[in-house]
Write a protein that holds these residues in place. Sequence first.
Motif, short mmCIF file in Angstrom:
data_model
loop_
_atom_site.label_atom_id
_atom_site.label_comp_id
_atom_site.label_asym_id
_atom_site.label_seq_id
_atom_site.Cartn_x
_atom_site.Cartn_y
_atom_site.Cartn_z
N LYS A 179 0.52 9.00 13.67
CA LYS A 179 1.44 10.04 14.16
C LYS A 179 2.28 9.51 15.32
N GLY A 215 -7.09 6.90 11.41
CA GLY A 215 -7.83 8.13 11.71
C GLY A 215 -8.00 8.40 13.19
N LYS A 216 -7.22 7.72 14.03
CA LYS A 216 -7.33 7.91 15.49
C LYS A 216 -6.06 8.52 16.08
N TYR A 254 -8.10 0.78 12.46
CA TYR A 254 -7.61 1.69 13.51
C TYR A 254 -7.10 3.02 12.95
N GLU A 269 0.86 -1.18 0.00
CA GLU A 269 0.00 0.00 0.00
C GLU A 269 0.89 1.23 0.00
N ASN A 270 0.79 2.04 -1.00
CA ASN A 270 1.59 3.28 -1.09
C ASN A 270 3.09 3.02 -0.93
N ALA A 302 2.70 1.47 8.94
CA ALA A 302 1.30 1.25 8.52
C ALA A 302 0.45 0.99 9.76
N ILE A 303 -0.78 1.45 9.69
CA ILE A 303 -1.77 1.19 10.73
C ILE A 303 -2.85 0.30 10.10
N ASN A 320 -0.11 10.53 -1.15
CA ASN A 320 -0.39 9.91 0.16
C ASN A 320 -0.50 11.01 1.23
N ALA A 356 0.86 13.98 6.25
CA ALA A 356 0.39 14.68 7.47
C ALA A 356 1.07 14.08 8.70
N VAL A 357 1.24 12.76 8.70
CA VAL A 357 1.93 12.09 9.82
C VAL A 357 3.36 12.62 9.94
N PHE A 381 4.46 0.73 0.83
CA PHE A 381 4.80 0.03 2.09
C PHE A 381 4.45 -1.45 1.92
N SER A 403 -0.08 10.02 5.07
CA SER A 403 1.29 9.78 5.51
C SER A 403 2.09 11.07 5.56
C1 LIG Z 1 -0.46 6.63 6.64
C2 LIG Z 1 -1.13 5.93 7.83
C3 LIG Z 1 -0.06 5.21 8.62
C4 LIG Z 1 -1.77 7.01 8.70
O1 LIG Z 1 -2.24 6.38 9.87
P1 LIG Z 1 -3.45 6.99 10.73
O2 LIG Z 1 -3.43 6.32 12.06
O3 LIG Z 1 -4.69 6.94 9.96
O4 LIG Z 1 -2.97 8.51 10.88
P2 LIG Z 1 -3.44 9.54 11.98
O5 LIG Z 1 -4.78 9.17 12.52
O6 LIG Z 1 -2.32 9.72 12.95
O7 LIG Z 1 -3.63 10.85 11.11
C5 LIG Z 1 -2.54 11.61 10.74
C6 LIG Z 1 -2.98 12.75 9.86
O8 LIG Z 1 -3.40 12.25 8.60
C7 LIG Z 1 -4.66 12.81 8.27
N1 LIG Z 1 -5.37 11.81 7.49
C8 LIG Z 1 -5.75 10.59 7.90
N2 LIG Z 1 -6.33 9.92 6.87
C9 LIG Z 1 -6.29 10.77 5.80
C10 LIG Z 1 -6.70 10.65 4.45
N3 LIG Z 1 -7.24 9.53 3.98
N4 LIG Z 1 -6.48 11.71 3.64
C11 LIG Z 1 -5.90 12.84 4.10
N5 LIG Z 1 -5.47 13.00 5.37
C12 LIG Z 1 -5.67 11.97 6.20
C13 LIG Z 1 -5.30 13.07 9.62
O9 LIG Z 1 -6.32 14.04 9.52
C14 LIG Z 1 -4.13 13.58 10.39
O10 LIG Z 1 -3.82 14.90 9.98
P3 LIG Z 1 -4.02 16.16 10.91
O11 LIG Z 1 -2.99 16.08 11.98
O12 LIG Z 1 -3.78 17.30 10.00
O13 LIG Z 1 -5.40 16.04 11.45
C15 LIG Z 1 -2.22 4.94 7.38
O14 LIG Z 1 -3.13 5.63 6.56
C16 LIG Z 1 -1.71 3.74 6.63
O15 LIG Z 1 -1.33 2.74 7.23
N6 LIG Z 1 -1.65 3.82 5.28
C17 LIG Z 1 -1.19 2.69 4.47
C18 LIG Z 1 0.32 2.50 4.53
C19 LIG Z 1 1.05 3.78 4.21
O16 LIG Z 1 0.65 4.57 3.37
N7 LIG Z 1 2.18 3.96 4.90
C20 LIG Z 1 3.05 5.08 4.69
C21 LIG Z 1 4.01 4.78 3.61
S1 LIG Z 1 5.12 6.17 3.40
#
Ligand SMILES: CC(C)(COP(=O)(O)OP(=O)(O)OC[C@H]1O[C@@H](n2cnc3c(N)ncnc32)[C@H](O)[C@@H]1OP(=O)(O)O)[C@@H](O)C(=O)NCCC(=O)NCCS
Length: 169
Positions: A112, A107-108, A105, A26-27, A100-101, A138, A143-144, A29, A141
């Motif tokens: 971050k 959006g919680k 789980y 995914e992306n 990855a989350i 992405n 934003a993280v 990862f 990610s």
């Molecule tokens: C990237 C990932 C780890 C984020 O995990 P998460 O637990 O959902 O992230 P958080 O809840 O901590 O949110 C972090 C920020 O992302 C934003 N966010 C979450 N989902 C989003 C989406 N689909 N689109 C845009 N922003 C989004 C949140 O609003 C938050 O931003 P904020 O601080 O400005 O409010 C998760 O989406 C994931 O596992 N993705 C697939 C694997 C991946 O892409 N890994 C990274 C490879 S570089």
Amino acid sequence: MLELRRLSVDDGPEIFQMLQEIPKEENGFGNNAHGMTYGEYKEWLSAKHQESLREGITDGWKVPTTTYWLYADGTPVGFGKLRHCLTDALQKAGGHIGYAIAPAYRGKGYGKELLRLLLRKANEMGIEKALVTIHLDNAASQAVAFSNGGVITDRTDERVLIWIDTKEK
Ligand SMILES: CC(C)(COP(=O)(O)OP(=O)(O)OC[C@H]1O[C@@H](n2cnc3c(N)ncnc32)[C@H](O)[C@@H]1OP(=O)(O)O)[C@@H](O)C(=O)NCCC(=O)NCCS
């Protein structure tokens, strides 16, 4: 309570289950354990454990890497990979840290926190600035990474390159 636990050969069904919920890719990862049998997963744990103890580079991509599980109140919700060093290839795609989350789980705020805790591990390992490379589309990610103090220093056709100071995480 959130905590990182290092991958262990003794990890059991709860980690196996989480790895089945996170897509194989995914992306950019990768989650190689997705789709494995339980027996294959146990062998994979063993290989991953060895990989984290190794020193030196196998090829342009394979460097010693440690895997950590993120637990929230005792439940595994995601995982991260910390590469101990970079190669030229990893400077363009891959970086030091991937994470990855599990979909249920997201959006919680766990993403971050996972990166923050991995940056702390990187610092303990002597990495003062860590690189994450993230696909241009992405947004989650990115934003993280930004919320952990990351700054975009470069971009390729596919990814932004973000360096993050690992101090005081
Ligand atoms: C990237 C990932 C780890 C984020 O995990 P998460 O637990 O959902 O992230 P958080 O809840 O901590 O949110 C972090 C920020 O992302 C934003 N966010 C979450 N989902 C989003 C989406 N689909 N689109 C845009 N922003 C989004 C949140 O609003 C938050 O931003 P904020 O601080 O400005 O409010 C998760 O989406 C994931 O596992 N993705 C697939 C694997 C991946 O892409 N890994 C990274 C490879 S570089």
